[in-house]
Design an enzyme around this catalytic site. Structure first.
Site, PDB file in Angstrom:
ATOM      1  CG  ASP A 270      76.228   0.347  14.633  1.00 55.84           C
ATOM      2  OD1 ASP A 270      76.512  -0.388  13.791  1.00 55.84           O
ATOM      3  OD2 ASP A 270      75.663   1.526  14.747  1.00 55.84           O
TER       4      ASP A 270
ATOM      5  CE  LYS B 141      70.391  -1.394  10.370  1.00 56.99           C
ATOM      6  NZ  LYS B 141      70.662   0.063  10.478  1.00 56.99           N
TER       7      LYS B 141
ATOM      8  CD  GLN C 132      69.872   3.496  10.394  1.00 57.95           C
ATOM      9  OE1 GLN C 132      69.730   2.317  10.785  1.00 57.95           O
ATOM     10  NE2 GLN C 132      70.615   3.926   9.112  1.00 57.95           N
TER      11      GLN C 132
END
Lengths: 351, 351
Positions: free
Chosen positions: B178, B111, B155
């Protein structure tokens, strides 16, 4: 068959179509059971058990929403009384009605009456059609802060000069007994999350399946219609119960084909007699949420109410079906009372 | 056929199954088009148009997620640069990693690298495995208030002593790139509402369909798997685009039968090679989100990654299909970057 189809064909009445308006009847019929009998002990048994019987006549059991709703109201009355005695709390439901639509006034009156029958306090405010959005929001704010109010309901539709979304979003989520808040819907969609309230009409549909002992897990379920207030949450609820769900809507190219695969059909599309008998898998359970006025010269009102499913045809194919009216309709108000009770219990940590 | 089946049969590897963990590959193939060609002008054309051609060999077009993701990253880079120059704002993504799981560390590193390639600032905090939930919450609170941060990503999985729901709920919804917040999911489910962010992996699936010109409206779509992070939101997205959606899951009794009706299949179930060629309607488009390690003695690692769909069989039946890896995987990170850009634009009212 032709005469049956003719019988089911009816042009919509000139009166306003009640297309998927809040809280109205459904039809239901059991799933893998082609024929079944309902053994019900009216007052004591919570579940109306269904036993398969291959010898009965080929006519679906009528799922009696009126009786089930009465049973649920009785259960709620017992709980309301227990809460009042043990905790000194009386659940309260506030309804906000804006304008003078006759149908809305009838809905609100019915809710008020239903509250009375179970011992729930009902508060009501009636605002004129030309009220401002701010006035409505002020009343909501008052009920949000009022500890005697556990549920707040804004009767829809609102006058066109108001922003429905703004108004509905103003209701505190802890008192949103309608369950239409996106946060509630999100929780309903997510595994491992629990909504604060399940929207009343789809909750009523599932409750009918439960009370009639219809098994949902692993069954093919087809929901016809994808409205925010019925179709979509009904599909989410069926999925939570492990059905394999398909959603049929206006853009579906082959609705008959998909509907014919269903063990459980929830029809909530607002099209009179749309689902024909030939679209139904033998033994399917049908919950008809539609309530559509169609011309009927033989009625003194000049119209009658029919569902989204052609009842006369479906009753010969399905194993169980809800009538219109008298199916889902009464369940919706019963679920509203139940949500109000749930809210009061939660707010006061009463078990 | 037997050898093909044998070829697709593989026992899961002894390494941890990546079952539906965040952000990983998919497979895709077009719908009513049995054969098609992709005309792509690598840099300028946004849509890779698909033209039917009945003369081609009976082998599905491979939908190249890697190339599409690169194209999207290039578009994002242009926008980031435009925003920096015109408004002096650089989008920022903060990633919180707790513990020392190797796979998580790899995801986070990827990422970070992806952010660099498009000019997005990446911030990272690495907390030890034995951190308290409060420490994680403190970092989230800091990023919530930091105006240089437009997206926050925790995460997963978190260490088992933490409450994942508490932690995720602490992220400000305006920075929840997200898109897993229930309020977001609720808006995604509701007609007439718009989510702030669409979850990255399902968004990547739909983006692949769009970029390959696959028509969704009115098509039968089957989503295999109903996870909160892929299956469920993918079904909601397909429905928003007017597909007729069915969701197949572990309790579905006849998955083959339902999958065989699909014009579009999104498989996100985490079962290596579960979907056989014979389950696929000729000409279907397949998006394979699964990424499953299976034993492979011929590989130096001792395993290889396969999807939920038996690729070797599917490629002969479908009209288009995503490979694993190289399908949805790269798209997920591209969508994360896109969500971060969207967030920065929204926060700074930059159009």
């Amino acid at each position: 068959m032709a005469s049956s189809l003719t019988h089911c064909y009816s042009s919509p009445s000139s009166t306003t179509t009640l297309l998927l308006r809040r809280r109205h009847p459904i039809n239901v019929g059991p799933t893998s059971l082609r024929f079944f009998t309902i053994h019900s002990s009216p007052s004591s048994s919570r579940v109306l058990s269904i036993a398969a019987s291959a010898t009965e006549a080929s006519s679906a059991k009528v799922i009696d929403g009126k009786t089930v709703a009465k049973q649920i109201r009785d259960e709620i009355a017992v709980e309301v009384s227990r809460m009042r005695e043990a905790a000194g709390v009386i659940p309260g439901l506030a309804v906000i009605l804006v304008g003078d639509r006759k149908d809305s006034a009838t809905y609100v009156r019915n809710k008020k009456k239903a509250c009375e029958t179970v011992g729930i306090n009902s508060l009501e405010v009636n605002l004129p059609e030309d009220s401002t959005e701010e006035e409505v929001l002020n009343h909501i704010a008052g009920y949000n802060d009022d500890p005697s109010v556990h549920g707040i309901l804004v009767q829809l539709p609102l006058p066109s000069h108001m922003n429905e979304q703004n108004v509905l979003n103003a209701v505190r989520i802890e008192k949103d007994v309608d369950g239409f808040h996106p946060l509630n819907i999100g929780r309903l969609a997510m595994r491992g999350r629990e909504p604060l309230f399940v929207p009343c009409t789809p909750k009523g549909c599932i409750e009918l399946l439960h009370r009639y002992g219809v098994s949902i897990k692993g069954k093919r379920a087809v929901v016809i219609g994808r409205s925010n207030i019925v179709g979509m949450p009904a599909a989410l609820l069926l999925q939570r119960e492990d059905a394999t769900v398909s959603i049929v809507h206006s853009r579906t190219t082959n609705p008959e084909e998909i509907i014919r695969q269903a063990d459980i059909i929830i029809a909530a599309v607002g099209q009179p007699n749309m689902v024909k008998g030939s679209w139904i898998k033998p033994g399917a359970v049908i919950i008809d949420v539609g309530i559509n006025p169609v011309d009927d010269p033989s009625s003194s009102r000049g119209y009658k109410l029919v569902g989204d499913v052609c009842y006369e045809e479906a009753v010969k194919v399905a194993s169980a079906i809800t009538p219109v009216p008298g199916g889902v309709g009464p369940m919706t108000i019963a679920m509203l009372l139940q949500n109000t009770l749930i809210s009061a219990k939660r707010i006061h940590s009463f078990e």
